[in-house]
Write an enzyme that holds these catalytic residues in place. Structure first.
Site, PDB file in Angstrom:
ATOM      1  N   ASN A 135      -7.973   3.914   9.054  1.00  0.00           N
ATOM      2  CA  ASN A 135      -7.121   2.785   9.659  1.00  0.00           C
ATOM      3  C   ASN A 135      -7.377   2.757  10.982  1.00  0.00           C
ATOM      4  O   ASN A 135      -7.335   2.048  11.698  1.00  0.00           O
ATOM      5  CB  ASN A 135      -5.720   2.842   9.311  1.00  0.00           C
ATOM      6  N   ALA A 184      -2.054  -6.221   0.066  1.00  0.00           N
ATOM      7  CA  ALA A 184      -2.571  -7.697   0.268  1.00  0.00           C
ATOM      8  C   ALA A 184      -2.503  -8.174   1.825  1.00  0.00           C
ATOM      9  O   ALA A 184      -3.548  -8.967   2.137  1.00  0.00           O
ATOM     10  CB  ALA A 184      -1.529  -8.683  -0.366  1.00  0.00           C
ATOM     11  N   HIS A 185      -1.489  -7.634   2.678  1.00  0.00           N
ATOM     12  CA  HIS A 185      -1.663  -8.027   3.945  1.00  0.00           C
ATOM     13  C   HIS A 185      -2.766  -7.673   4.832  1.00  0.00           C
ATOM     14  O   HIS A 185      -3.000  -8.145   5.857  1.00  0.00           O
ATOM     15  CB  HIS A 185      -0.529  -7.887   4.550  1.00  0.00           C
ATOM     16  N   THR A 211      11.243  -7.744 -11.825  1.00  0.00           N
ATOM     17  CA  THR A 211      10.523  -9.226 -11.909  1.00  0.00           C
ATOM     18  C   THR A 211       9.306  -9.216 -10.981  1.00  0.00           C
ATOM     19  O   THR A 211       9.642  -9.048  -9.873  1.00  0.00           O
ATOM     20  CB  THR A 211      11.500 -10.223 -11.743  1.00  0.00           C
ATOM     21  N   CYS A 232       0.599   0.729  13.067  1.00  0.00           N
ATOM     22  CA  CYS A 232       0.831  -0.344  12.019  1.00  0.00           C
ATOM     23  C   CYS A 232       2.186   0.121  11.615  1.00  0.00           C
ATOM     24  O   CYS A 232       2.838  -0.715  10.850  1.00  0.00           O
ATOM     25  CB  CYS A 232      -0.378  -0.303  11.025  1.00  0.00           C
ATOM     26  N   GLN A 277      -7.428  -0.103   3.655  1.00  0.00           N
ATOM     27  CA  GLN A 277      -8.371  -0.587   4.819  1.00  0.00           C
ATOM     28  C   GLN A 277      -9.504  -1.111   4.499  1.00  0.00           C
ATOM     29  O   GLN A 277     -10.381  -1.782   5.412  1.00  0.00           O
ATOM     30  CB  GLN A 277      -8.322   0.681   5.910  1.00  0.00           C
ATOM     31  N   GLY A 284       0.725  -1.082   0.137  1.00  0.00           N
ATOM     32  CA  GLY A 284       0.092   0.065  -0.172  1.00  0.00           C
ATOM     33  C   GLY A 284       0.869   1.207  -0.098  1.00  0.00           C
ATOM     34  O   GLY A 284       0.501   2.404  -0.771  1.00  0.00           O
ATOM     35  N   THR A 285       1.858   1.333   0.750  1.00  0.00           N
ATOM     36  CA  THR A 285       2.828   2.428   0.866  1.00  0.00           C
ATOM     37  C   THR A 285       3.316   2.729  -0.423  1.00  0.00           C
ATOM     38  O   THR A 285       3.325   3.905  -1.053  1.00  0.00           O
ATOM     39  CB  THR A 285       4.118   2.218   1.839  1.00  0.00           C
TER      40      THR A 285
HETATM   41  N1  PLP Z   1      -3.011   3.064   3.675  1.00  0.00           N
HETATM   42  C1  PLP Z   1      -3.624   2.745   4.885  1.00  0.00           C
HETATM   43  C2  PLP Z   1      -5.141   3.406   5.246  1.00  0.00           C
HETATM   44  C3  PLP Z   1      -3.018   1.683   5.776  1.00  0.00           C
HETATM   45  O1  PLP Z   1      -3.646   1.483   6.734  1.00  0.00           O
HETATM   46  C4  PLP Z   1      -1.815   1.230   5.602  1.00  0.00           C
HETATM   47  C5  PLP Z   1      -1.192   0.224   6.625  1.00  0.00           C
HETATM   48  O2  PLP Z   1      -0.165   0.096   6.991  1.00  0.00           O
HETATM   49  C6  PLP Z   1      -1.082   1.399   4.174  1.00  0.00           C
HETATM   50  C7  PLP Z   1      -1.752   2.476   3.599  1.00  0.00           C
HETATM   51  C8  PLP Z   1       0.261   0.945   4.144  1.00  0.00           C
HETATM   52  O3  PLP Z   1       0.160  -0.192   3.529  1.00  0.00           O
HETATM   53  P1  PLP Z   1       1.355  -1.284   3.353  1.00  0.00           P
HETATM   54  O4  PLP Z   1       1.473  -1.716   4.845  1.00  0.00           O
HETATM   55  O5  PLP Z   1       0.954  -2.570   2.533  1.00  0.00           O
HETATM   56  O6  PLP Z   1       2.529  -0.570   2.912  1.00  0.00           O
END
Ligand code: PLP
Length: 376
Positions: free
Chosen positions: A143, A192-193, A233, A319, A171, A73-74
């Site tokens: 989140n 995914a996680h 890849t 997180c 989320q 997500g980041t």
């Molecule tokens: N966006 C939101 C709203 C999240 O809660 C998170 C969680 O960490 C992220 C983005 C980032 O996702 P990732 O952990 O896959 O980088």
């Protein structure tokens, strides 16, 4: 640490990997082949990636061709915010994740109300003041609080003013039905996680309308993978696990919605014991999330005491790091800093049982009782 079967109530940080995802990862790991190779082994790997692309697209009602796999997500958020050329204005809600708000300097924050819902009037005024195409980034679900944003309204406003709309749906995905087109988004981030897949894989969904001057600017260049939008890849096992999780999450949406009943019971029972405040209570929220206070008890203390009692929760947006900082989200909602310091986030998940919910309530009441005895 001698703890058996902790009651895991931190699914917004990361959720349990679904068996379907674990199997798909294991299967992919047992294969040899680069998806870019033309031989049969390569084509098998390619098929895994494309099957996953179909499943991820289906989870949010998008076209498979719009899905760009990323490292999570980041990365998806970072990639999305680079979509505009030069120094075009970027407007983000004040409650966005750090991977949106910290991407670059000069981001303009759209204020939120006391429930954490974006102020559409303020957004309109901000958009009216911009004469270059802007990018608006508003998340679907928060989140920390689970509060849902009126993304379709935000998208309509953005488009009226010639702006693009990006939605961080990290989320929300797998926790509620999502239709990319109904929401009217141009870009959407997924991870995914958070839906029962492995960590370290995600996606940015980009409509075919994001082109020309507003085309995606790749962060990773090299090979032509992901149609030149993200070189390297492919993480085949991760992507396969993501796809399997997306399918399972989509099938489980109705079950997930049922978590709302347990969440409600948790909140009601806690409030019978204490003057606990639930943030975002007045707004539509995800079914699984509750951000609530234990009066007079620091969040960090609650997290430690609950952990000792065998229950995993988080203090705010933990997180990212282990450290507890004042919640930017709660501050943006106008919550007093001292009160915000007593809020924890409880988040249920696809494998949460009713017994877990009850055990959390018992542990919370016990911790609160101890704190009160201590203070007396
Ligand atoms: N966006 C939101 C709203 C999240 O809660 C998170 C969680 O960490 C992220 C983005 C980032 O996702 P990732 O952990 O896959 O980088």
């Amino acid at each position: 640490m001698g703890m058996k079967n902790p009651v895991y109530m931190d699914h917004n940080a990361t959720t349990a990997v679904r068996p379907e995802a674990r199997d798909a990862v294991a299967l992919a790991l047992a294969l040899t082949g680069n998806p870019s190779s033309v031989h049969g082994s390569g084509r098998t790997a390619r098929r895994l990636v494309e099957d996953a692309r179909d499943a991820v697209a289906a989870l949010v009602g998008a076209e498979p061709a719009w899905v760009v796999f990323t490292s999570g997500g980041t990365e998806a958020n970072n990639l999305a915010l680079r979509v505009l050329p030069k120094r075009a204005p970027i407007l983000c809600s004040a409650v966005e994740h750090a991977s949106v708000l910290s991407v670059m300097d000069g981001i303009v924050e759209i204020p939120v109300d006391g429930d954490g819902v974006v102020d559409l009037g303020a957004l309109e005024a901000l958009l009216a003041g911009e004469d270059t195409p802007a990018l608006v980034s508003v998340m679907l679900a928060n989140n920390e609080t689970g509060v849902l944003q009126p993304v379709a309204d935000v998208a309509a406003l953005a488009h009226e003013h010639g702006a693009l709309i990006h939605c961080d749906a990290v989320q929300a995905a797998g926790k509620m039905a999502i239709d990319f087109r109904t929401l009217g988004c141009d870009l959407m981030s997924l991870s995914a996680h958070k839906i029962g897949g492995p960590s370290g894989v995600g996606a940015l969904v980009v409509t075919s309308g994001v082109e020309g001057d507003l085309a995606l600017i790749p962060m990773l260049r090299g090979g032509g993978q992901e149609r030149g939008r993200r070189a390297g890849t492919e993480n085949v096992p991760g992507i396969a696990g993501f796809g399997a999780a997306a399918r399972a999450a989509r099938e489980g949406l109705t079950d997930f919605a049922r978590l709302g009943r347990w969440r409600e019971r948790i909140e009601n029972r806690l409030r019978q014991h204490a003057d606990s405040r639930v943030y975002g209570f007045g707004a539509p929220r995800l079914a699984n999330t509750s951000c609530l206070t234990m009066p007079g008890v620091e969040a960090e203390t609650q997290v430690i005491q609950l952990d000792l009692a065998g229950v995993a929760v988080s203090a705010g947006a933990a997180c990212s790091s282990g450290k507890v900082e004042p919640s930017r989200v709660l501050a943006a909602m106008g919550v007093d800093a001292n009160e915000a310091a007593t809020a924890i986030r409880v988040s249920l998940g696809w494998n949460t049982t009713e017994d877990d919910a009850d055990k959390f309530v018992e542990a919370w009441i016990q911790v609160y009782g101890q704190a009160q005895a201590h203070a007396a």
